[in-house]
Design a protein around this motif. Structure first.
Motif, PDB file in Angstrom:
ATOM      1  N   PHE A  37       0.841  -1.190   0.000  1.00 30.89           N
ATOM      2  CA  PHE A  37       0.000   0.000   0.000  1.00 30.89           C
ATOM      3  C   PHE A  37       0.882   1.249   0.000  1.00 30.89           C
ATOM      4  N   ASP A  38       0.398   2.269  -0.700  1.00 31.21           N
ATOM      5  CA  ASP A  38       1.130   3.528  -0.803  1.00 31.21           C
ATOM      6  C   ASP A  38       0.127   4.593  -1.216  1.00 31.21           C
ATOM      7  N   ALA A  39       0.565   5.817  -1.317  1.00 30.94           N
ATOM      8  CA  ALA A  39      -0.252   6.855  -1.943  1.00 30.94           C
ATOM      9  C   ALA A  39      -0.169   6.704  -3.456  1.00 30.94           C
ATOM     10  N   ALA A  40      -1.097   7.295  -4.165  1.00 31.52           N
ATOM     11  CA  ALA A  40      -1.078   7.216  -5.629  1.00 31.52           C
ATOM     12  C   ALA A  40       0.222   7.773  -6.201  1.00 31.52           C
ATOM     13  N   ALA A  41       0.831   8.724  -5.507  1.00 27.13           N
ATOM     14  CA  ALA A  41       2.084   9.332  -5.963  1.00 27.13           C
ATOM     15  C   ALA A  41       3.305   8.496  -5.606  1.00 27.13           C
ATOM     16  N   ARG A  42       3.102   7.332  -4.993  1.00 23.98           N
ATOM     17  CA  ARG A  42       4.204   6.424  -4.597  1.00 23.98           C
ATOM     18  C   ARG A  42       5.153   7.118  -3.607  1.00 23.98           C
ATOM     19  N   THR A  43       4.570   7.815  -2.649  1.00 24.20           N
ATOM     20  CA  THR A  43       5.350   8.579  -1.679  1.00 24.20           C
ATOM     21  C   THR A  43       6.258   7.690  -0.844  1.00 24.20           C
ATOM     22  N   LEU A  44       5.731   6.561  -0.374  1.00 18.38           N
ATOM     23  CA  LEU A  44       6.536   5.667   0.454  1.00 18.38           C
ATOM     24  C   LEU A  44       7.673   5.053  -0.353  1.00 18.38           C
ATOM     25  N   ALA A  45       7.370   4.583  -1.544  1.00 13.82           N
ATOM     26  CA  ALA A  45       8.403   3.960  -2.378  1.00 13.82           C
ATOM     27  C   ALA A  45       9.528   4.938  -2.671  1.00 13.82           C
ATOM     28  N   ALA A  46       9.178   6.206  -2.907  1.00 10.60           N
ATOM     29  CA  ALA A  46      10.193   7.216  -3.178  1.00 10.60           C
ATOM     30  C   ALA A  46      11.110   7.441  -1.981  1.00 10.60           C
ATOM     31  N   ALA A  47      10.607   7.130  -0.782  1.00 10.55           N
ATOM     32  CA  ALA A  47      11.390   7.280   0.447  1.00 10.55           C
ATOM     33  C   ALA A  47      11.989   5.951   0.893  1.00 10.55           C
ATOM     34  N   LEU A  96      -8.688  -8.121   4.941  1.00  7.54           N
ATOM     35  CA  LEU A  96      -9.432  -8.359   3.707  1.00  7.54           C
ATOM     36  C   LEU A  96     -10.232  -7.127   3.302  1.00  7.54           C
ATOM     37  N   ALA A  97     -10.837  -6.449   4.290  1.00  7.92           N
ATOM     38  CA  ALA A  97     -11.607  -5.247   4.003  1.00  7.92           C
ATOM     39  C   ALA A  97     -10.713  -4.154   3.417  1.00  7.92           C
ATOM     40  N   CYS A  98      -9.480  -4.046   3.927  1.00  8.25           N
ATOM     41  CA  CYS A  98      -8.552  -3.033   3.410  1.00  8.25           C
ATOM     42  C   CYS A  98      -8.049  -3.404   2.016  1.00  8.25           C
ATOM     43  N   ALA A  99      -7.951  -4.694   1.738  1.00  5.58           N
ATOM     44  CA  ALA A  99      -7.572  -5.115   0.394  1.00  5.58           C
ATOM     45  C   ALA A  99      -8.644  -4.707  -0.610  1.00  5.58           C
ATOM     46  N   ASP A 100      -9.900  -4.801  -0.199  1.00  2.00           N
ATOM     47  CA  ASP A 100     -11.013  -4.414  -1.068  1.00  2.00           C
ATOM     48  C   ASP A 100     -11.183  -2.901  -1.154  1.00  2.00           C
ATOM     49  N   ASN A 101     -10.884  -2.217  -0.050  1.00  2.55           N
ATOM     50  CA  ASN A 101     -11.045  -0.766   0.011  1.00  2.55           C
ATOM     51  C   ASN A 101      -9.796  -0.179   0.673  1.00  2.55           C
ATOM     52  N   PRO A 102      -8.716   0.028  -0.098  1.00  3.75           N
ATOM     53  CA  PRO A 102      -7.429   0.424   0.485  1.00  3.75           C
ATOM     54  C   PRO A 102      -7.478   1.687   1.333  1.00  3.75           C
ATOM     55  N   ALA A 127      -3.942  12.130   0.869  1.00  7.78           N
ATOM     56  CA  ALA A 127      -3.130  11.101   0.186  1.00  7.78           C
ATOM     57  C   ALA A 127      -3.582   9.729   0.664  1.00  7.78           C
ATOM     58  N   PRO A 128      -4.794   9.324   0.292  1.00  8.70           N
ATOM     59  CA  PRO A 128      -5.316   8.041   0.777  1.00  8.70           C
ATOM     60  C   PRO A 128      -4.508   6.865   0.216  1.00  8.70           C
ATOM     61  N   PHE A 129      -4.592   5.773   0.927  1.00  9.55           N
ATOM     62  CA  PHE A 129      -3.887   4.569   0.484  1.00  9.55           C
ATOM     63  C   PHE A 129      -4.515   3.995  -0.787  1.00  9.55           C
ATOM     64  N   VAL A 130      -3.654   3.525  -1.663  1.00 12.46           N
ATOM     65  CA  VAL A 130      -4.069   2.678  -2.779  1.00 12.46           C
ATOM     66  C   VAL A 130      -3.287   1.379  -2.654  1.00 12.46           C
ATOM     67  N   CYS A 131      -3.823   0.319  -3.216  1.00 16.55           N
ATOM     68  CA  CYS A 131      -3.119  -0.965  -3.206  1.00 16.55           C
ATOM     69  C   CYS A 131      -2.310  -1.079  -4.495  1.00 16.55           C
ATOM     70  N   LEU A 132      -1.014  -1.291  -4.358  1.00 18.92           N
ATOM     71  CA  LEU A 132      -0.133  -1.424  -5.513  1.00 18.92           C
ATOM     72  C   LEU A 132      -0.197  -2.814  -6.130  1.00 18.92           C
ATOM     73  N   GLY A 133      -0.814  -3.750  -5.420  1.00 21.03           N
ATOM     74  CA  GLY A 133      -0.792  -5.145  -5.842  1.00 21.03           C
ATOM     75  C   GLY A 133       0.156  -5.928  -4.958  1.00 21.03           C
ATOM     76  N   GLY A 134       0.654  -7.039  -5.463  1.00 24.10           N
ATOM     77  CA  GLY A 134       1.547  -7.830  -4.640  1.00 24.10           C
ATOM     78  C   GLY A 134       1.949  -9.129  -5.304  1.00 24.10           C
ATOM     79  N   PHE A 135       2.300 -10.093  -4.481  1.00 24.98           N
ATOM     80  CA  PHE A 135       2.748 -11.388  -4.983  1.00 24.98           C
ATOM     81  C   PHE A 135       2.449 -12.451  -3.935  1.00 24.98           C
ATOM     82  N   ARG A 136       2.563 -13.690  -4.356  1.00 23.73           N
ATOM     83  CA  ARG A 136       2.341 -14.834  -3.469  1.00 23.73           C
ATOM     84  C   ARG A 136       3.662 -15.535  -3.187  1.00 23.73           C
ATOM     85  N   ASN A 137       3.729 -16.096  -1.999  1.00 26.71           N
ATOM     86  CA  ASN A 137       4.962 -16.752  -1.579  1.00 26.71           C
ATOM     87  C   ASN A 137       4.626 -18.030  -0.810  1.00 26.71           C
ATOM     88  N   THR A 138       5.328 -19.099  -1.128  1.00 24.34           N
ATOM     89  CA  THR A 138       5.275 -20.313  -0.322  1.00 24.34           C
ATOM     90  C   THR A 138       6.578 -20.413   0.440  1.00 24.34           C
TER      91      THR A 138
END
Length: 213
Positions: A37-47, A96-102, A127-138
């Motif tokens: 999760f991040d802002a639409a502007a990718r604020t966290l990733a930039a930091a 799960l609720a946050c995954a549906d509504n970030p 700067a509300p949260f958006v879900c960037l997606g993700g990945f699965r891991n075993t």
């Protein structure tokens, strides 16, 4: 500060070979779904920060548990990863609720969310949260007692499935990275499994949209 050894395996065959070699030491296997999760502007990733919700269990609709984590300022050198990490449990239904509504993530009562809001300005109305997606891991978890070094280590063997490919990695969190890395290198040599030092983390691969070394 989380300190881990990260050794990258080249392919599925190496992963199978190591899984077979370590099988007597297997303690548990986790199915993980990781969402970022991040802002639409990718604020966290930039930091160089990553906010992650990890859900455990094979059923996407009924995870057994969930964990919220903030990782920031990662560094990796010669297979030794260091990253500032804060974790806290999260109610699976709320996850799960946050995954549906970030945007809902910004309103939960959480020290991590308050820190993200105060230090990065992310999570509120501006700067509300958006879900960037993700990945699965075993993740297969093994106990390793190394008699020569007197180290009791917990090994984590990952098969990480991105939309663009699959990576394989052996990880070990440790307070003695130099000694632990020597133990893991001897183990892989004995098992006949090729490896390289990881140069990037899973989030870096996810954000790049390709498998990185």
């Amino acid at each position: 500060m989380e300190v881990e050894i990260k050794l990258r395996l080249p392919d599925a065959a190496a992963h199978r070979r190591l899984s077979s070699f370590l099988a007597p030491r297997l303690r548990r296997t986790h199915a993980q779904r990781n969402l970022f999760f991040d802002a639409a502007a990718r604020t966290l990733a930039a930091a160089t920060a990553a906010l992650r919700v990890r859900l455990y269990g094979p059923d996407d609709h009924a995870p057994s548990r969930a964990v919220l984590a903030l990782k920031r300022r990662p560094r990796i050198d010669a297979g030794v990863s260091r990253v500032e990490e804060i974790e806290e449990p999260l109610d699976p239904a709320l996850a799960l609720a946050c995954a549906d509504n970030p945007a809902r993530l910004g309103g939960i009562d959480s020290p991590i969310i308050r820190l993200v809001a105060s230090e990065y300005g992310v999570g509120g109305d501006a700067a509300p949260f958006v879900c960037l997606g993700g990945f699965r891991n075993t993740r297969s978890v093994y106990d390793l007692e190394d008699d020569s070094e007197g180290l009791g280590l917990v090994l984590e063997l990952d098969e990480t499935r991105f939309d663009f490919g699959t990576s394989y990695e052996l990880e070990c969190e440790t307070a003695e990275p130099d000694r632990a890395k020597e133990v893991l290198e001897r183990l892989l040599t004995l098992a006949g499994v090729p490896y390289e030092y990881s140069q990037s983390n899973k989030f870096g691969c996810f954000m790049a949209g390709k498998l990185l070394p």
